[in-house]
Design a protein around this motif. Sequence first.
Motif, PDB file in Angstrom:
ATOM      1  N   PHE A  77     -77.818  57.024 133.856  1.00 28.05           N
ATOM      2  CA  PHE A  77     -77.139  55.441 133.917  1.00 28.05           C
ATOM      3  C   PHE A  77     -78.175  54.838 135.036  1.00 28.05           C
ATOM      4  N   GLY A  78     -78.695  55.267 135.971  1.00 23.20           N
ATOM      5  CA  GLY A  78     -79.680  54.521 136.823  1.00 23.20           C
ATOM      6  C   GLY A  78     -80.849  54.059 136.059  1.00 23.20           C
ATOM      7  N   GLN A  79     -81.306  55.143 135.479  1.00 27.85           N
ATOM      8  CA  GLN A  79     -82.645  54.936 134.767  1.00 27.85           C
ATOM      9  C   GLN A  79     -82.581  53.806 133.675  1.00 27.85           C
TER      10      GLN A  79
ATOM     11  N   ALA B 258     -80.015  49.594 141.165  1.00 27.83           N
ATOM     12  CA  ALA B 258     -79.577  50.510 140.471  1.00 27.83           C
ATOM     13  C   ALA B 258     -78.500  51.473 141.255  1.00 27.83           C
ATOM     14  N   ALA B 259     -79.160  51.862 142.502  1.00 29.57           N
ATOM     15  CA  ALA B 259     -78.380  52.538 143.248  1.00 29.57           C
ATOM     16  C   ALA B 259     -76.894  52.328 143.362  1.00 29.57           C
ATOM     17  N   TYR B 260     -76.662  50.655 143.636  1.00 30.44           N
ATOM     18  CA  TYR B 260     -75.416  50.103 144.166  1.00 30.44           C
ATOM     19  C   TYR B 260     -74.407  50.061 142.933  1.00 30.44           C
ATOM     20  N   VAL B 261     -74.945  50.570 141.729  1.00 28.87           N
ATOM     21  CA  VAL B 261     -73.897  50.636 140.576  1.00 28.87           C
ATOM     22  C   VAL B 261     -73.868  52.027 140.209  1.00 28.87           C
ATOM     23  N   THR B 262     -75.042  52.718 140.168  1.00 25.08           N
ATOM     24  CA  THR B 262     -75.013  54.486 139.583  1.00 25.08           C
ATOM     25  C   THR B 262     -73.787  55.125 140.022  1.00 25.08           C
ATOM     26  N   PHE B 263     -73.407  55.082 141.150  1.00 30.66           N
ATOM     27  CA  PHE B 263     -72.594  56.004 141.528  1.00 30.66           C
ATOM     28  C   PHE B 263     -70.814  55.519 141.483  1.00 30.66           C
ATOM     29  N   ILE B 264     -70.550  54.183 140.814  1.00 35.14           N
ATOM     30  CA  ILE B 264     -69.262  54.076 140.589  1.00 35.14           C
ATOM     31  C   ILE B 264     -68.596  54.901 139.488  1.00 35.14           C
ATOM     32  N   GLY B 265     -69.516  54.875 138.182  1.00 38.61           N
ATOM     33  CA  GLY B 265     -69.014  55.583 137.297  1.00 38.61           C
ATOM     34  C   GLY B 265     -68.584  57.159 137.572  1.00 38.61           C
ATOM     35  N   PRO B 266     -69.532  57.924 137.861  1.00 43.77           N
ATOM     36  CA  PRO B 266     -69.199  59.421 138.207  1.00 43.77           C
ATOM     37  C   PRO B 266     -68.124  59.459 139.343  1.00 43.77           C
TER      38      PRO B 266
ATOM     39  N   LEU C 192     -71.370  43.104 131.251  1.00 39.80           N
ATOM     40  CA  LEU C 192     -70.449  43.529 130.458  1.00 39.80           C
ATOM     41  C   LEU C 192     -70.823  44.836 130.040  1.00 39.80           C
ATOM     42  N   PHE C 193     -72.312  45.222 129.949  1.00 43.60           N
ATOM     43  CA  PHE C 193     -72.552  46.757 129.935  1.00 43.60           C
ATOM     44  C   PHE C 193     -72.256  47.582 131.210  1.00 43.60           C
ATOM     45  N   THR C 194     -72.302  47.005 132.287  1.00 48.50           N
ATOM     46  CA  THR C 194     -72.056  47.812 133.368  1.00 48.50           C
ATOM     47  C   THR C 194     -70.546  48.228 133.426  1.00 48.50           C
ATOM     48  N   VAL C 195     -69.663  47.185 133.266  1.00 49.33           N
ATOM     49  CA  VAL C 195     -68.151  47.353 133.096  1.00 49.33           C
ATOM     50  C   VAL C 195     -67.885  48.410 132.093  1.00 49.33           C
ATOM     51  N   ALA C 196     -68.461  48.248 130.884  1.00 49.73           N
ATOM     52  CA  ALA C 196     -68.173  49.492 129.542  1.00 49.73           C
ATOM     53  C   ALA C 196     -68.829  50.453 129.974  1.00 49.73           C
ATOM     54  N   PHE C 197     -69.843  50.748 130.679  1.00 46.74           N
ATOM     55  CA  PHE C 197     -70.393  51.981 130.946  1.00 46.74           C
ATOM     56  C   PHE C 197     -69.383  52.533 132.008  1.00 46.74           C
ATOM     57  N   VAL C 198     -68.864  51.917 132.862  1.00 44.35           N
ATOM     58  CA  VAL C 198     -68.139  52.472 133.997  1.00 44.35           C
ATOM     59  C   VAL C 198     -66.720  52.895 133.464  1.00 44.35           C
ATOM     60  N   VAL C 199     -66.308  52.465 132.532  1.00 44.26           N
ATOM     61  CA  VAL C 199     -64.932  52.453 131.671  1.00 44.26           C
ATOM     62  C   VAL C 199     -65.224  53.796 130.956  1.00 44.26           C
TER      63      VAL C 199
ATOM     64  N   GLY D 266     -74.469  68.844 126.028  1.00 40.04           N
ATOM     65  CA  GLY D 266     -74.092  67.521 125.486  1.00 40.04           C
ATOM     66  C   GLY D 266     -75.174  66.558 126.565  1.00 40.04           C
ATOM     67  N   GLY D 267     -75.076  66.901 127.840  1.00 40.08           N
ATOM     68  CA  GLY D 267     -75.973  66.062 128.898  1.00 40.08           C
ATOM     69  C   GLY D 267     -77.201  66.183 128.503  1.00 40.08           C
ATOM     70  N   VAL D 268     -77.685  67.283 128.054  1.00 44.93           N
ATOM     71  CA  VAL D 268     -79.267  67.508 127.536  1.00 44.93           C
ATOM     72  C   VAL D 268     -79.381  66.400 126.299  1.00 44.93           C
ATOM     73  N   GLY D 269     -78.507  66.268 125.437  1.00 45.64           N
ATOM     74  CA  GLY D 269     -78.660  65.679 124.355  1.00 45.64           C
ATOM     75  C   GLY D 269     -78.668  64.271 124.628  1.00 45.64           C
ATOM     76  N   ILE D 270     -77.862  63.622 125.591  1.00 43.08           N
ATOM     77  CA  ILE D 270     -77.646  62.357 125.741  1.00 43.08           C
ATOM     78  C   ILE D 270     -79.118  61.921 126.694  1.00 43.08           C
ATOM     79  N   ASN D 271     -79.660  62.526 127.449  1.00 49.12           N
ATOM     80  CA  ASN D 271     -80.811  62.224 128.034  1.00 49.12           C
ATOM     81  C   ASN D 271     -82.134  62.040 126.959  1.00 49.12           C
ATOM     82  N   LEU D 272     -82.001  63.175 125.745  1.00 47.52           N
ATOM     83  CA  LEU D 272     -83.130  63.347 124.983  1.00 47.52           C
ATOM     84  C   LEU D 272     -82.822  62.226 124.135  1.00 47.52           C
ATOM     85  N   ALA D 273     -81.703  61.603 123.856  1.00 48.59           N
ATOM     86  CA  ALA D 273     -81.343  60.706 122.731  1.00 48.59           C
ATOM     87  C   ALA D 273     -81.739  59.258 123.630  1.00 48.59           C
ATOM     88  N   PHE D 274     -81.399  59.058 124.882  1.00 51.55           N
ATOM     89  CA  PHE D 274     -82.057  57.925 125.578  1.00 51.55           C
ATOM     90  C   PHE D 274     -83.569  57.731 125.609  1.00 51.55           C
TER      91      PHE D 274
END
Length: 460
Positions: A261-263, A276-284, A332-339, A395-403
């Motif tokens: 997320f932060g990256q 980035a750090a101000y937002v990154t923690f909210i979703g997790p 919108l991107f940030t809100v959708a990512f948190v959801v 799946g976390g590996v796949g997500i980071n490689l996909a990004f």
Amino acid sequence: MTAPSTAPAPPSRGGRWIQQWDPEDETFWKETGEKVAKRNLLFSVLSEHIGFSIWTMWSVLVLFMGPEYGLTPADKFLLTSMVTLVGAVVRVPYTFAVAIFGGRNWTIISASLLLVPTVAAFAVMKPGTSFNTFLLVGLLAGIGGGNFASSMTNINAFFPLRKKGWALGLNAGGGNIGVPVIQLIALAIIGASGGPRVLLGIYIPLILVAAVLSSLFMDNIENVKNDTGAAKDAARDGHTWIMSFLYIGTFGSFIGYSFAFGQVLQNQFGRTPLEAAYVTFIGPLLGSLIRPVGGALADKYGGAKITLWNYVGMGAATAVLIAASMEKSLGLFTVAFVVLFVLSGLGNGSTFKMIPGIFHTKALGKGLEGEEAAAYGRRLSGASMGLIGAVGALGGVGINLAFRQSFLSYGSGTGAFVAFLAFYAACFGVTWAVYLRRTAVQGQASTAAEAKPQLSYAEV
């Protein structure tokens, strides 16, 4: 069969072995079992919480690594991908470890092992260190991901089936919340112009505290030890691999997005490390807090039903992310990512509640009853959880490689989100087809005894 004669209360200190444990016996549970189980749950959560923090510490360490470190965005995504990979792989031996050493004993060992990646990162975290060195030290942090598997296997044995959704959800949620906690601490340190070694220095004494408290207040269960064959039996069962696939969609999303997320905010929207750090923690954070709710809803309505509709929500949130990414709408991107984080946490709880229900249903289908059926379900579900957790973390590996590939190819994460949307659709289809589809069409060719276990999966 009464509680005092079948399962004497274990000592509150010293971690002696519990020779007999029957949480399905309501008298035993009320008089002895519940108190002991909740005590073990509390300290299991503490150790797993710190394990998650250490596993995901590189998701925030990369935010400290500015141009002076000489790393490209692709390097950072590769680094976090490899950390996630190790965390997934070590979950398999960590599952076996509970049966070999005992739950309390392995909690002490696994907590102590967290000192290795933390001290190593403290030593190398400075400009001028080579990428290969960062990669090697990052791989060590993967052992923190293994704590989840051993913790879930251990706690699964302590609680009765009717309480597993809540207990496993709380155990996992308390562990998952280690992700936003380390991100919040990093936010405070960045905001105070501190360096990454301050963050690492905070966790070294916390690791020691977790190991000591596990030694003082946790217990081993005798009948969980020396049952390494259960993992082999679980590996042969098709439901283990079906649930692994579904868990890729929920937990794989949670841990993958936690690392990425932060990256993504930095690389796609030009956010500074502090922004980035101000937002990154909210979703997790929200995803962790809601995980027990997912387990509780699954206890009430059935895990398969909650999981099915949760994938609908994850697909919808991802579609919004694609639109926001294309329109370059940060809000919108940030809100959708948190959801999406919240839904991944909810699904984590509901999918893990399905596991003990599925194996208990299989036991009933085999003609087992009462404690015999419960013991069968505990044995296979406990063993399968480690395997499912390991595959899900991939799946976390796949997500980071996909990004990583998406940014290399298109300069944004949009391509990755399209792939994630397709995967969530596949998860929806599998959940419906295996656990919720009516078998009326097959009814004429199947006996009632054969159809009943299939239909009952809708309630797991």
